[in-house]
Design a protein around this motif. Sequence first.
Motif, PDB file in Angstrom:
ATOM      1  N   ASP A 168      34.247  16.229  32.972  1.00 59.70           N
ATOM      2  CA  ASP A 168      33.141  16.232  32.005  1.00 59.70           C
ATOM      3  C   ASP A 168      33.334  17.287  30.921  1.00 59.70           C
ATOM      4  O   ASP A 168      32.509  17.493  30.063  1.00 59.70           O
ATOM      5  CB  ASP A 168      31.813  16.474  32.719  1.00 59.70           C
ATOM      6  N   PHE A 169      34.471  17.953  30.987  1.00 58.65           N
ATOM      7  CA  PHE A 169      34.864  19.032  30.096  1.00 58.65           C
ATOM      8  C   PHE A 169      33.782  20.108  29.952  1.00 58.65           C
ATOM      9  O   PHE A 169      33.408  20.514  28.860  1.00 58.65           O
ATOM     10  CB  PHE A 169      35.303  18.544  28.715  1.00 58.65           C
ATOM     11  N   LYS A 170      33.340  20.567  31.104  1.00 67.63           N
ATOM     12  CA  LYS A 170      32.413  21.689  31.140  1.00 67.63           C
ATOM     13  C   LYS A 170      33.169  22.965  31.470  1.00 67.63           C
ATOM     14  O   LYS A 170      34.136  22.959  32.213  1.00 67.63           O
ATOM     15  CB  LYS A 170      31.327  21.444  32.182  1.00 67.63           C
ATOM     16  N   PHE A 171      32.686  24.055  30.890  1.00 69.37           N
ATOM     17  CA  PHE A 171      33.266  25.368  31.156  1.00 69.37           C
ATOM     18  C   PHE A 171      32.976  25.753  32.602  1.00 69.37           C
ATOM     19  O   PHE A 171      31.849  25.637  33.081  1.00 69.37           O
ATOM     20  CB  PHE A 171      32.665  26.393  30.186  1.00 69.37           C
ATOM     21  N   ILE A 172      34.022  26.223  33.336  1.00 65.05           N
ATOM     22  CA  ILE A 172      33.853  26.637  34.736  1.00 65.05           C
ATOM     23  C   ILE A 172      33.768  28.152  34.855  1.00 65.05           C
ATOM     24  O   ILE A 172      32.788  28.694  35.374  1.00 65.05           O
ATOM     25  CB  ILE A 172      35.012  26.113  35.614  1.00 65.05           C
ATOM     26  N   LYS A 173      34.780  28.847  34.353  1.00 67.81           N
ATOM     27  CA  LYS A 173      34.780  30.301  34.501  1.00 67.81           C
ATOM     28  C   LYS A 173      35.838  30.916  33.602  1.00 67.81           C
ATOM     29  O   LYS A 173      36.848  30.288  33.279  1.00 67.81           O
ATOM     30  CB  LYS A 173      35.053  30.708  35.965  1.00 67.81           C
ATOM     31  N   SER A 174      35.597  32.154  33.209  1.00 66.90           N
ATOM     32  CA  SER A 174      36.582  32.963  32.499  1.00 66.90           C
ATOM     33  C   SER A 174      37.077  34.043  33.453  1.00 66.90           C
ATOM     34  O   SER A 174      36.282  34.631  34.193  1.00 66.90           O
ATOM     35  CB  SER A 174      35.977  33.599  31.248  1.00 66.90           C
ATOM     36  N   THR A 175      38.364  34.280  33.474  1.00 65.26           N
ATOM     37  CA  THR A 175      38.911  35.288  34.378  1.00 65.26           C
ATOM     38  C   THR A 175      39.876  36.183  33.629  1.00 65.26           C
ATOM     39  O   THR A 175      40.586  35.740  32.718  1.00 65.26           O
ATOM     40  CB  THR A 175      39.598  34.619  35.585  1.00 65.26           C
ATOM     41  N   ILE A 176      39.920  37.457  34.003  1.00 65.25           N
ATOM     42  CA  ILE A 176      40.790  38.447  33.365  1.00 65.25           C
ATOM     43  C   ILE A 176      41.928  38.785  34.311  1.00 65.25           C
ATOM     44  O   ILE A 176      41.701  39.242  35.438  1.00 65.25           O
ATOM     45  CB  ILE A 176      40.016  39.730  32.989  1.00 65.25           C
ATOM     46  N   THR A 177      43.164  38.558  33.886  1.00 69.09           N
ATOM     47  CA  THR A 177      44.327  38.817  34.722  1.00 69.09           C
ATOM     48  C   THR A 177      44.813  40.258  34.531  1.00 69.09           C
ATOM     49  O   THR A 177      44.285  41.000  33.714  1.00 69.09           O
ATOM     50  CB  THR A 177      45.458  37.832  34.397  1.00 69.09           C
ATOM     51  N   GLU A 178      45.862  40.628  35.283  1.00 57.64           N
ATOM     52  CA  GLU A 178      46.295  42.024  35.327  1.00 57.64           C
ATOM     53  C   GLU A 178      47.328  42.403  34.272  1.00 57.64           C
ATOM     54  O   GLU A 178      47.643  43.577  34.118  1.00 57.64           O
ATOM     55  CB  GLU A 178      46.851  42.350  36.728  1.00 57.64           C
ATOM     56  N   GLY A 179      47.910  41.438  33.580  1.00 56.17           N
ATOM     57  CA  GLY A 179      48.958  41.772  32.621  1.00 56.17           C
ATOM     58  C   GLY A 179      48.980  40.813  31.446  1.00 56.17           C
ATOM     59  O   GLY A 179      48.090  39.974  31.273  1.00 56.17           O
ATOM     60  N   LYS A 180      50.005  40.936  30.614  1.00 63.41           N
ATOM     61  CA  LYS A 180      50.172  40.088  29.448  1.00 63.41           C
ATOM     62  C   LYS A 180      50.659  38.712  29.889  1.00 63.41           C
ATOM     63  O   LYS A 180      51.745  38.566  30.457  1.00 63.41           O
ATOM     64  CB  LYS A 180      51.181  40.714  28.481  1.00 63.41           C
ATOM     65  N   ILE A 181      49.871  37.682  29.605  1.00 62.35           N
ATOM     66  CA  ILE A 181      50.178  36.328  30.077  1.00 62.35           C
ATOM     67  C   ILE A 181      51.346  35.747  29.282  1.00 62.35           C
ATOM     68  O   ILE A 181      51.339  35.725  28.057  1.00 62.35           O
ATOM     69  CB  ILE A 181      48.950  35.417  29.942  1.00 62.35           C
ATOM     70  N   GLN A 182      52.339  35.258  30.017  1.00 62.25           N
ATOM     71  CA  GLN A 182      53.505  34.633  29.399  1.00 62.25           C
ATOM     72  C   GLN A 182      53.509  33.124  29.615  1.00 62.25           C
ATOM     73  O   GLN A 182      53.896  32.354  28.742  1.00 62.25           O
ATOM     74  CB  GLN A 182      54.792  35.230  29.988  1.00 62.25           C
ATOM     75  N   GLN A 183      53.078  32.688  30.801  1.00 67.15           N
ATOM     76  CA  GLN A 183      53.117  31.266  31.128  1.00 67.15           C
ATOM     77  C   GLN A 183      52.142  31.010  32.280  1.00 67.15           C
ATOM     78  O   GLN A 183      51.865  31.898  33.093  1.00 67.15           O
ATOM     79  CB  GLN A 183      54.543  30.859  31.539  1.00 67.15           C
ATOM     80  N   ILE A 184      51.593  29.789  32.344  1.00 69.32           N
ATOM     81  CA  ILE A 184      50.752  29.361  33.459  1.00 69.32           C
ATOM     82  C   ILE A 184      51.388  28.119  34.060  1.00 69.32           C
ATOM     83  O   ILE A 184      51.715  27.167  33.345  1.00 69.32           O
ATOM     84  CB  ILE A 184      49.308  29.055  33.018  1.00 69.32           C
TER      85      ILE A 184
END
Length: 581
Positions: free
Chosen positions: A412-428
């Motif tokens: 339904d393209f609803k926002f679930i959550k925002s999360t803050i990771t521990e470092g500079k994101i390079q790839q998921i």
Amino acid sequence: MQRSRYRTLGQIGQGQFGKVFCGIDRENGQVFALKDLDIKQFPTRKFLRELSYLVSLKHPNIISFHGIEHHQGGRYLVMDYCEGGTLRELMESGQKITLQLILKLVQDILSALVHAHRKKIIHCDIKPENILLKITSTGYIAKLSDFGIARWSEEQLQPYHSGGYTGSPAYMAPERFYGKYSAASDLYAVGILLYELLVGSRPFSGFPKDLMAAHLSQSFNLSDTIPLSLQTIIEKALRKLPQRRFTNSQEMLEAVRLAEQELLGNSSDNIFFIPSSSSSLNNFSQIIKKVYLSRKITNLSVVQNWIYWVEKNVLMVQFYYDKTDLEFFHDYKITFEDEIIKLEFSSNTVYIFTFSEESNLYTLYHFFVEQEQLKKLLTWSANQLISSIDIKGKWIAIALNYQEINIYSLQDFKFIKSTITEGKIQQIITLDQSHCLVIHQSTSEHTLFQIFNRRGNLFKAFSITLAIELVTLSKVADYEIFAIETNKPFLGLLIKLKPLKITRIPLPFKPSFVLAQSWGYILASSLGEIIVLNAQGIIQGEINLSATITAITTLNDEKILVATESNNQSCLQQLSLKKDF
């Protein structure tokens, strides 16, 4: 009993005294080896003896002891973790090790023995299985492990001591079969190991009784292909009488260092493997179809019986009848305002990412092929496009900046959550329908891994001492990825996450594309070179298209599509691999 401080990622070994696990410290994310000692097989007396050795030995080439962890079933020895596995695994990996690496590893082992022997500790079980490898950005560090049958050395007037027949017969000095030992016994084992690394087999083989007879009385031959300086070292280390061998481990170490200087000079190049000559894929592959196009293809994918390709801001969708030929029957042409930079898929839905240089905004669309429906879902600003869709197509993770990730439901393209990771994101990377792996480039020589679930809950991060790129999820094994070593782009990496294990793979070129298959990997360079690797990372063949590769994808396990450009002419080529492995 309270929860253990360590979260185990899986078993990495099984010894005669217990199991060894890979564990992550829940507090700081550091990876350790947890040696779970069976109380019946390894009673308190033996436990305290090995513990006394470990506490006494502090050296970069000896596995360090970090503490004792009690758990419901017993106790762990908490020790250094070596993600490179054992020397035996490296020797049996199918890769040819260079002389430079062989001499480096042998010097590491001897440096460990210099320290142990000065502390009056004889290891008594030197063999490749007890040499662990720490992987670093500059190469490998060998670490001596398993002091389970080690002995305290006797006084000089009583150099031998009856301690029973224990050890590994293939590497045991003659006197060891009579329960006697000294520092020279360890050096004999190193001589066997050096011989095996250079020749590919041990000087003596057979059942334990055969090995005993050979070690006691049989001579051996050294090939002329082995440099004379190393022949001299092996011959001296393997003399039958211990008093005729090297006086001590320091003497043997210095001899190996002199041989290295003579053979390699002051070379600073860290070359680990000898390139293997692979059979050409030209013998069992063929270009079965070529389709010439008017514009350069920048993205290419196949889902079910639909081929999707991108020509800058145009998405072409072609239906083909079967997977044996490129006969097109129906097509869609969708033009976007901005350039298409990425395609992702779920079932019969394609997700299209565009980027506007003018507004510096990314936009996400989805397109239902069967319903011919295009819908705009989201527009956002970010430093770069980093995203991943779960394998079931139920949710998407999008990096908004270097540390923040937003998770949305795709149903339904609803926002679930925002999360803050521990470092500079390079790839998921999507690991399964519930978990993603975030890859952080923490420094030029470190990569941080962090897993989060679809609810945005983060698990403790852990790191490796390598910078990596072009990370691709395996289709052969769960929780395994393939990557390229950033600072050594001619090295691929097979990385198992549970438990952590890294295997280096020598490559003939720097890849620009990596495709995972159910049997291994396909790697390609932008210059037209393609190689096929099996699940263990061994090259099975290669081909050169003599054209610039702009995109590549798979039709099935035995056919690939390659978009090429040569002399301003764009082409879509279908190749049949006809693999035989």
